[in-house]
Design a protein around this motif. Structure first.
Motif, PDB file in Angstrom:
ATOM      1  N   ARG A 111       4.199  52.485  62.102  1.00 53.34           N
ATOM      2  CA  ARG A 111       5.653  52.670  61.971  1.00 53.34           C
ATOM      3  C   ARG A 111       6.391  51.823  63.005  1.00 53.34           C
ATOM      4  O   ARG A 111       7.378  51.165  62.704  1.00 53.34           O
ATOM      5  N   ALA A 114       6.157  48.078  62.248  1.00 56.24           N
ATOM      6  CA  ALA A 114       6.964  47.675  61.095  1.00 56.24           C
ATOM      7  C   ALA A 114       8.367  47.241  61.500  1.00 56.24           C
ATOM      8  O   ALA A 114       9.078  46.610  60.723  1.00 56.24           O
ATOM      9  N   LYS A 143       3.948  48.458  51.881  1.00 56.68           N
ATOM     10  CA  LYS A 143       5.075  49.370  51.654  1.00 56.68           C
ATOM     11  C   LYS A 143       5.030  50.053  50.289  1.00 56.68           C
ATOM     12  O   LYS A 143       5.848  50.917  50.005  1.00 56.68           O
ATOM     13  N   MET A 190       9.688  42.226  55.066  1.00 60.98           N
ATOM     14  CA  MET A 190       9.381  43.585  55.545  1.00 60.98           C
ATOM     15  C   MET A 190      10.577  44.204  56.279  1.00 60.98           C
ATOM     16  O   MET A 190      10.465  45.278  56.880  1.00 60.98           O
TER      17      MET A 190
END
Ligand code: ADP
Ligand code: MG
Length: 276
Positions: A111, A114, A143, A190
């Motif tokens: 997390r 990301a 994802k 992303m």
């Protein structure tokens, strides 16, 4: 400062109750050793949302290691790094009435990671996939976005880096500059809060450097938070809000882009004379 707060508000970044903006990255006394090799020896750096930081320094000074620590590709030996106000890699838990540090589990690390996009010196695209497939790969497989949605977004990101007409080209059919722009589009797909660039133009033929720097410049203008390791002094002078000179595992000098014209530390002066 006022300026930073405004930029942050516009970008929807975290603002505390006191009205101060939370740094995008805050490194405090960061140390990193590989065995007996002490590579980073107490690096402090604060990067505010919506700003561009350029890290300069000779080869071996620890620049890549520092970026890799921020992105949790390496683990800290000492000190701490916060991303968006959250300590990376660890959390405090109360055990027997005492606050102790605990390593985060893989899910939390993923997390946190990301939030960051990274572009390396070598483009490392998947050679058997087209530009479009390269950019769609992580949104679909990491994802779990639908292929249709990922494709639409990937087309958008490739257009953003000026490659809307190269969607179905394989890396081997693209120039180094085009491949690096695909790598940037792949990171952007992303939706990172922060982009890390590690000498993104160092492996390119000189005539291809400009197109990559132009994409980075437009990202900066769009308000992306960026930390760029580069030897492109012109880019630093034009685009950087903050310039950091590292040598021997420490930050020797940092300040606004004006320090490139007016360095104070002898080691920075010496470095600039060699790269300019
Ligand atoms: P820079 O990016 O400024 O050129 P690096 O961060 O790549 O510097 O490297 C700093 C030092 O750390 C170098 O001496 C390098 O050899 C060493 N180093 C980097 N990664 C590792 C590793 N995984 N294991 C051992 N030594 C490493
Ligand atoms: Mg490096």
């Amino acid at each position: 400062t006022e300026t930073y707060t405004n930029i942050a508000d516009a970008a929807g970044d975290t603002v505390t109750a006191a009205g101060t903006t939370v740094p995008a990255v805050k490194a405090v006394q960061v140390h990193k050793a590989f065995g007996s090799l002490h590579v980073l020896k107490g690096v402090d750096l604060t990067v505010m949302p919506g700003t561009v930081t350029v890290i300069l320094g000779p080869s071996g000074s620890g620049k890549s290691t520092f970026l890799r620590l921020i992105n949790q590709l390496e683990t800290l030996t000492g000190g701490s790094i916060e991303v968006d106000g959250e300590m990376i890699g660890y959390k405090y838990v109360t055990r027997n009435g005492q606050q102790v540090l605990q390593t985060l589990d893989d899910k939390d690390v993923a997390r946190q990671r990301a939030k960051l996009g990274m572009v390396f010196q070598r483009f490392n695209l998947f050679p058997h996939m087209t530009a479009l497939e390269n950019v769609m790969e992580a949104p679909v497989h990491v994802k779990h976005e639908s292929k249709a949605k990922a494709r639409e977004e990937a087309v958008g990101e490739l257009q953003r880096v000026g490659l809307g007409d190269r969607l179905d080209y394989y890396p081997s059919q693209l120039s180094g500059g085009q491949q690096q722009r695909v790598a940037i589009a792949r990171a952007l797909a992303m939706h990172p809060d922060i982009m890390l660039f590690d000498e993104p133009t160092s492996a390119l033929d000189p005539e291809l450097v400009g197109e990559v720097l132009n994409v980075m410049r437009s990202l900066a203008t769009a308000g992306m938070t960026m930390i760029c390791v580069t030897h492109e002094i012109g880019f630093a002078r034009e685009v950087a809000d903050q310039v950091v000179f590292m040598d021997g595992g420490v930050v020797v000098e940092k300040g606004g882009p004006e320090i490139i014209e007016h360095p104070t530390e002898p080691r920075f002066k010496d470095f600039l004379q060699h790269v300019l």
